[in-house]
Design a protein around this motif. Structure first.
Motif, PDB file in Angstrom:
ATOM      1  N   LYS A  84       0.805  -1.215   0.000  1.00  0.00           N
ATOM      2  CA  LYS A  84       0.000   0.000   0.000  1.00  0.00           C
ATOM      3  C   LYS A  84       0.842   1.271   0.000  1.00  0.00           C
ATOM      4  O   LYS A  84       0.315   2.353  -0.256  1.00  0.00           O
ATOM      5  N   SER A  85       2.129   1.132   0.278  1.00  0.00           N
ATOM      6  CA  SER A  85       3.005   2.299   0.199  1.00  0.00           C
ATOM      7  C   SER A  85       3.212   2.764  -1.240  1.00  0.00           C
ATOM      8  O   SER A  85       3.671   3.876  -1.482  1.00  0.00           O
ATOM      9  N   LYS A  86       2.859   1.905  -2.206  1.00  0.00           N
ATOM     10  CA  LYS A  86       2.983   2.281  -3.623  1.00  0.00           C
ATOM     11  C   LYS A  86       1.728   3.036  -4.063  1.00  0.00           C
ATOM     12  O   LYS A  86       1.006   2.623  -4.977  1.00  0.00           O
ATOM     13  N   ASN A  87       1.436   4.116  -3.372  1.00  0.00           N
ATOM     14  CA  ASN A  87       0.178   4.836  -3.597  1.00  0.00           C
ATOM     15  C   ASN A  87       0.389   6.229  -4.176  1.00  0.00           C
ATOM     16  O   ASN A  87      -0.475   7.092  -4.068  1.00  0.00           O
ATOM     17  N   GLY A  88       1.545   6.437  -4.813  1.00  0.00           N
ATOM     18  CA  GLY A  88       1.839   7.734  -5.401  1.00  0.00           C
ATOM     19  C   GLY A  88       1.638   7.759  -6.904  1.00  0.00           C
ATOM     20  O   GLY A  88       1.387   6.734  -7.552  1.00  0.00           O
ATOM     21  N   ALA A  89       1.783   8.952  -7.471  1.00  0.00           N
ATOM     22  CA  ALA A  89       1.527   9.138  -8.902  1.00  0.00           C
ATOM     23  C   ALA A  89       2.591   8.473  -9.771  1.00  0.00           C
ATOM     24  O   ALA A  89       2.289   7.998 -10.866  1.00  0.00           O
ATOM     25  N   LEU A  90       3.846   8.448  -9.286  1.00  0.00           N
ATOM     26  CA  LEU A  90       4.904   7.862 -10.111  1.00  0.00           C
ATOM     27  C   LEU A  90       4.646   6.375 -10.336  1.00  0.00           C
ATOM     28  O   LEU A  90       4.679   5.896 -11.477  1.00  0.00           O
ATOM     29  N   PHE A  91       4.368   5.644  -9.256  1.00  0.00           N
ATOM     30  CA  PHE A  91       4.098   4.226  -9.442  1.00  0.00           C
ATOM     31  C   PHE A  91       2.854   4.006 -10.286  1.00  0.00           C
ATOM     32  O   PHE A  91       2.800   3.097 -11.116  1.00  0.00           O
ATOM     33  N   ALA A  92       1.845   4.850 -10.092  1.00  0.00           N
ATOM     34  CA  ALA A  92       0.613   4.722 -10.880  1.00  0.00           C
ATOM     35  C   ALA A  92       0.909   4.871 -12.376  1.00  0.00           C
ATOM     36  O   ALA A  92       0.388   4.126 -13.204  1.00  0.00           O
ATOM     37  N   SER A  93       1.771   5.814 -12.711  1.00  0.00           N
ATOM     38  CA  SER A  93       2.100   6.029 -14.126  1.00  0.00           C
ATOM     39  C   SER A  93       2.881   4.843 -14.692  1.00  0.00           C
ATOM     40  O   SER A  93       2.712   4.467 -15.852  1.00  0.00           O
ATOM     41  N   LEU A  94       3.754   4.242 -13.859  1.00  0.00           N
ATOM     42  CA  LEU A  94       4.475   3.056 -14.293  1.00  0.00           C
ATOM     43  C   LEU A  94       3.528   1.869 -14.429  1.00  0.00           C
ATOM     44  O   LEU A  94       3.650   1.059 -15.362  1.00  0.00           O
ATOM     45  N   TYR A  95       2.588   1.773 -13.528  1.00  0.00           N
ATOM     46  CA  TYR A  95       1.639   0.660 -13.504  1.00  0.00           C
ATOM     47  C   TYR A  95       0.839   0.576 -14.796  1.00  0.00           C
ATOM     48  O   TYR A  95       0.596  -0.513 -15.326  1.00  0.00           O
TER      49      TYR A  95
END
Length: 402
Positions: A84-95
């Motif tokens: 749940k720590s992967k809740n930022g915009a950067l990871f979302a864009s990579l996802y």
């Protein structure tokens, strides 16, 4: 719907390692799950709108916030293995495999973006994702609609390298290169540093691996684990999978060349350690500049690599090393004689074993055909024997390389 991105790294290893990580098609992220306007743009694939939105104060706040823009962690998405720590915009864009300009812009705005977010890209194999996309064109939207191109992927990997070099916590960035990648990126059966992941991923270009060798040469000699087998990065590189025959032969040949370039880089481990173990690397030295050419592989390095491969029973790597360096002079070839002899002995043992297996198969077929039911109790006893006495397995990782 977007696929579960966890564990993309290994999906088509040859021989007995058909290890497709669980890629759950049933995990969906609907546009209605988005927790922000940026998340909505990302899920809908409105890349230009997302770029324009980031130019606004609201967009900058979204890019910096930890608000789970895609709604990945909403109730109901409990199959997700990403923390749940992967809740930022950067990871979302990579996802969602956003285009590089969008990822770069978010990375520039979000100053506290974690290096692990970008490390995650080492587990992505774009050519396999593109192949899957071509097979699932009939799926309904929302579904991941794009994969990264080779150029995009290389640029994103360079963002990761820049973060390693000049992150807010440079010491922490360096230490991460000596740690195993987090379990949400690779499963527990694997113990791989970022360098080993780059060595194994067929889509990571060899220059990226070279930069990692320069940044943290100590990682070249670190033990790792692949498919529960303890090994070293040199073997991991040699075991890197080649695309299936569904891909063009020219592309497969390029992947093989890239794999061999990686093997040679890791054979030069003493050079990287001597040159860069205590030397600080600047961004300009490794990003956008011509990389230094490592020395030509010498006899001693071939012998060390052959010895390492023999100790781990990686006979296909021994075979490839002897093949690739068969142009050495007479005295050098004589020095490789013991390895050639050992390989020939191994091949004879394998040939004998295969011949005995074929003879046994033919005999069993004859017995079943001519004796019938009498064979069944014998089969039961044989099964029990194999269940009680552990059988030896071949734990080699490297498949034929040529």
């Amino acid at each position: 719907m977007f696929r579960n991105l966890n564990n993309n790294l290994i999906s088509n290893q040859a021989a007995r390692y058909h290890h497709g990580f669980e890629d759950d098609d049933n995990l969906t992220v609907q546009v209605s799950d988005a927790n922000s306007l940026l998340g909505t743009h990302l899920l809908e694939g409105d890349w230009e709108d997302a770029l324009d939105y980031l130019d606004t104060p609201e967009g900058e706040r979204d890019a910096s916030a930890k608000n789970d823009p895609l709604g990945l962690f909403n109730v109901g998405n409990n199959k997700l293995t990403v923390p749940k720590s992967k809740n930022g915009a950067l990871f979302a864009s990579l996802y969602v495999r956003a285009p590089f300009p969008l990822i770069q812009k978010i990375c520039g705005i979000s100053k506290d973006a974690e290096i692990c977010d970008l490390m995650y890209t080492l587990s992505v194999i774009p050519h396999e994702e593109q192949h899957r996309l071509e097979e699932i064109q009939q799926r309904k939207i929302p579904y991941r609609s794009r994969s990264w191109t080779n150029d995009e992927y290389n640029l994103i990997l360079n963002l990761f390298l820049k973060k390693c070099i000049k992150g807010n916590d440079a010491d922490r960035s360096a230490s991460l290169l000596l740690e195993r990648c987090p379990s949400w990126i690779i499963p527990s059966a694997f113990v791989l540093t970022p360098l080993a992941m780059a060595a194994y991923n067929p889509d990571v270009p060899s220059p990226i691996l070279q930069i990692l060798c320069m940044l943290e040469p100590k990682a070249i000699g670190m033990d790792c684990k692949l498919f529960t087998v303890s090994t070293i990065p040199l073997i991991v590189a040699a075991a890197s999978p080649v695309p299936s025959v569904a891909h063009p032969i020219d592309f497969r040949d390029d992947v093989k060349r890239n794999r061999w370039d990686k093997v040679k880089l890791l054979m030069n481990k003493d050079y990287w350690f001597e040159q860069y173990a205590v030397k600080s690397i600047s961004v300009n030295e490794v990003i956008g500049s011509a990389l230094p050419s490592p020395p030509t592989i010498a006899l001693e390095q071939v012998k060390v690599a052959c010895d390492e491969a023999m100790k781990r029973k990686e006979w296909e790597l021994v075979r490839e090393l002897l093949k690739q360096f068969d142009s050495m002079t007479g005295e050098e070839l004589l020095a490789l004689g013991p390895f050639q002899t050992a390989l020939a002995q191994h091949d004879r043992k394998v040939s004998t074993k295969l011949r005995k297996q074929e003879q046994k198969r033919s005999r069993d077929e004859w017995l079943h055909r001519n004796i019938g039911l009498v064979m069944y109790p014998v089969d039961t006893l044989v099964d029990l024997f194999y269940a009680v006495i552990p059988q030896k397995h071949d734990d080699s990782l490297v498949s034929p390389m040529s």
